[in-house]
Enzyme design. Structure first.
Site, PDB file in Angstrom:
ATOM      1  N   LYS A  70       0.827  -1.208   0.000  1.00  0.00           N
ATOM      2  CA  LYS A  70       0.000   0.000   0.000  1.00  0.00           C
ATOM      3  C   LYS A  70       0.860   1.256   0.000  1.00  0.00           C
ATOM      4  O   LYS A  70       0.647   2.170  -0.812  1.00  0.00           O
ATOM      5  CB  LYS A  70      -0.908  -0.003   1.229  1.00  0.00           C
ATOM      6  CG  LYS A  70      -1.586   1.336   1.556  1.00  0.00           C
ATOM      7  CD  LYS A  70      -2.361   1.254   2.852  1.00  0.00           C
ATOM      8  CE  LYS A  70      -2.980   2.596   3.211  1.00  0.00           C
ATOM      9  NZ  LYS A  70      -2.028   3.527   3.824  1.00  0.00           N
ATOM     10  N   ARG A 124      -4.909  10.732   2.756  1.00  0.00           N
ATOM     11  CA  ARG A 124      -3.633  11.337   3.133  1.00  0.00           C
ATOM     12  C   ARG A 124      -2.606  11.224   2.007  1.00  0.00           C
ATOM     13  O   ARG A 124      -1.798  12.124   1.804  1.00  0.00           O
ATOM     14  CB  ARG A 124      -3.100  10.688   4.406  1.00  0.00           C
ATOM     15  CG  ARG A 124      -1.786  11.336   4.804  1.00  0.00           C
ATOM     16  CD  ARG A 124      -1.443  11.210   6.255  1.00  0.00           C
ATOM     17  NE  ARG A 124      -0.333  12.094   6.550  1.00  0.00           N
ATOM     18  CZ  ARG A 124      -0.458  13.353   6.920  1.00  0.00           C
ATOM     19  NH1 ARG A 124      -1.635  13.886   7.049  1.00  0.00           N
ATOM     20  NH2 ARG A 124       0.610  14.101   7.155  1.00  0.00           N
ATOM     21  N   ASP A 156      -5.640   8.042   8.741  1.00  0.00           N
ATOM     22  CA  ASP A 156      -5.779   7.488  10.086  1.00  0.00           C
ATOM     23  C   ASP A 156      -5.824   8.580  11.146  1.00  0.00           C
ATOM     24  O   ASP A 156      -5.138   9.593  11.042  1.00  0.00           O
ATOM     25  CB  ASP A 156      -4.598   6.563  10.408  1.00  0.00           C
ATOM     26  CG  ASP A 156      -4.686   5.249   9.675  1.00  0.00           C
ATOM     27  OD1 ASP A 156      -5.809   4.842   9.356  1.00  0.00           O
ATOM     28  OD2 ASP A 156      -3.637   4.643   9.422  1.00  0.00           O
ATOM     29  N   ASP A 183       4.101   0.904  11.841  1.00  0.00           N
ATOM     30  CA  ASP A 183       2.852   0.282  11.395  1.00  0.00           C
ATOM     31  C   ASP A 183       2.647  -1.121  11.959  1.00  0.00           C
ATOM     32  O   ASP A 183       1.540  -1.656  11.876  1.00  0.00           O
ATOM     33  CB  ASP A 183       2.804   0.221   9.864  1.00  0.00           C
ATOM     34  CG  ASP A 183       2.477   1.574   9.246  1.00  0.00           C
ATOM     35  OD1 ASP A 183       1.991   2.447   9.977  1.00  0.00           O
ATOM     36  OD2 ASP A 183       2.712   1.747   8.042  1.00  0.00           O
ATOM     37  N   MET A 220       6.617   7.548  17.350  1.00  0.00           N
ATOM     38  CA  MET A 220       6.399   8.426  16.202  1.00  0.00           C
ATOM     39  C   MET A 220       4.976   8.984  16.106  1.00  0.00           C
ATOM     40  O   MET A 220       4.745   9.972  15.405  1.00  0.00           O
ATOM     41  CB  MET A 220       6.783   7.694  14.918  1.00  0.00           C
ATOM     42  CG  MET A 220       8.267   7.317  14.897  1.00  0.00           C
ATOM     43  SD  MET A 220       8.773   6.247  13.543  1.00  0.00           S
ATOM     44  CE  MET A 220       8.631   7.355  12.148  1.00  0.00           C
TER      45      MET A 220
END
Length: 436
Positions: free
Chosen positions: A22, A97, A121, A321, A343
């Site tokens: 992705k 985004r 997100d 992630d 982060m």
């Protein structure tokens, strides 16, 4: 809003092939705007965020031909830059985004780029400063319409190459600046550049189009500007985040699973971190084999015997992630682990849902959580929950597949944003999951 109904507690078995990445797709689809020639991209994942970007490119006037599953040809020979100033674009661009990365190539080729404040997100503040400071360094003028949350950069003439030290190693920021710099006059040097595999893929793609980028894979990129770029063919890597998700799923459901064609050389720390959690995974060619963990898995301690800490960091550190996956997998491990999400400040807030299911987790602050594993002595309880973002959503799905009883996950569009046909693919492994 869609819903998943899951009957948990069933071991799975079989082979699964990861989708195209992705995060790479959102980068490598944008350089089609840098040339009037045809660009073919394969292994594109069929997921909401990527499909939104393809639609956005089409609305900009890019000609799009679907050659087959995940295989598209793009030609941006009649781009309608005026579309960027429409209300339709403000609404469309604001829902994704990844739309921020069209600004660099549009600025480089057409002299202007606009974007509404991007969505995505809800994982805390995500700065756009690195992107626009990079464009300003290249000579662009910045504008911000506060009432509409609308950003823009414009230039008369051509961008000018320069030296810049990025204030953060932003992946999308680096990608955007690189795409602008390839058509700038002179040489651009970017220090503290991100160096993730997907950014390396972008740079290799641009070079195949005629760009001159050196230092790929390092944090120091040197870009010699060229007059024009041509077409190319590019294949997207498998999604490392999905690969990590399948590793966690296999261990926590105590299932025997083989993940096919994972591009081992681009996984970085991912196999090592899961091994620190006590998970057995074997390299078989370019596949990952995970045996059924019938006796569970034990978290390793640091060399001095202190509690293991898993923290995220820019590449080649561990990707943020996958911290949600590590956290949920640790709930059934033997031992304790400290999860430190450096982060983003809101990515751990889904742990209350795991606590409701019976997990032993102490949320220390917005960035840190201590997980005390059950060692499969106490099964998680089924419940009803909602997916707050992509990665938390897949973590909750993994928890539901291990829980006793029937669970419901709402707002599954968040999961669909990052995972292609996940319910179908899980059913192929033997999971009891239904989309409502």
């Amino acid at each position: 809003m869609g819903t998943f109904k899951i009957e948990g507690g069933k071991p799975l078995k079989g082979d699964i092939t990861p989708q195209g990445a992705k995060n790479e797709a959102l980068q490598v689809l944008c350089p089609v705007l840098l040339t009037s020639e045809k660009v073919r991209v394969t292994n594109i994942p069929d997921i909401i965020d990527v499909n939104k970007l393809i639609t956005l490119l089409g609305n900009l006037g890019v000609k799009i031909q679907k050659n087959g599953a995940g295989d598209y040809t793009f030609q941006a020979d009649e781009v309608n830059v005026d579309y960027l100033k429409t209300e339709a674009f403000k609404k469309e661009g604001g829902s994704l985004r990844g739309s921020i990365m069209i600004v660099g190539p549009l600025l480089a080729r057409f002299g202007c780029g606009y974007i509404p404040k991007p969505g995505g997100d809800k994982i805390g503040r995500r700065r756009l400063d690195t992107h626009f400071e990079g464009f300003i360094n290249l000579g662009a003028k910045f504008r911000y319409e506060r009432e509409d949350h609308f950003y823009g950069v414009e230039i008369d003439g051509k961008l000018q190459g320069t030296y810049m030290l990025l204030d953060e190693a932003s992946v999308t920021g680096t990608a955007n600046i690189v795409m602008a710099a390839v058509l700038a006059e002179g040489t651009t040097t970017i220090y503290n550049a991100a160096c993730e595999p997907y950014l390396q893929q972008l740079c290799k793609m641009l070079n195949s189009m005629g760009a001159k980028i050196q230092g790929i894979g390092s944090n120091l990129l040197t870009i010699e500007g060229v007059e024009t770029l041509g077409g190319c063919e590019h294949r997207i890597l498998p999604d490392m985040i999905e690969i990590g998700s399948w590793i966690g799923l296999a261990a926590m459901t105590r299932s025997e699973i083989t993940i096919k064609n994972v591009s081992w050389d681009n996984l970085g720390q991912i196999p090592n971190v899961f091994r620190k959690l006590g998970i057995t995974l074997e390299r078989k060619g370019d596949d990952i084999y995970i045996p059924a963990h019938k006796d569970g898995y034990k978290i390793k301690t640091d060399i001095d015997g202190s509690i293991l800490t898993v923290a995220d960091a820019p590449w080649p550190g561990f990707t943020p992630d996958l911290l949600s996956i590590v956290l949920v997998v640790a709930t059934q491990a033997e031992g304790d682990v400290l999860i430190h999400q450096k982060m983003f400040e809101s990515r751990l807030f889904f742990v209350d849902k795991l606590i409701d299911m019976g997990a032993k987790i102490m949320l220390c602050d917005p960035h840190r959580a201590v997980v005390m594993g059950h060692n499969f002595q106490s099964q998680l309880k089924a419940t009803t929950m909602s997916s707050p973002d992509i990665r938390a959503g897949i973590s909750l799905l993994i928890a539901a597949l291990t829980a006793k009883g029937s669970s419901t996950i709402q707002n599954i569009e968040q999961i669909d944003r990052g995972y292609e046909r996940i319910d179908e693919r899980l059913r192929a492994l033997g999971a009891d999951i239904v989309r409502v």
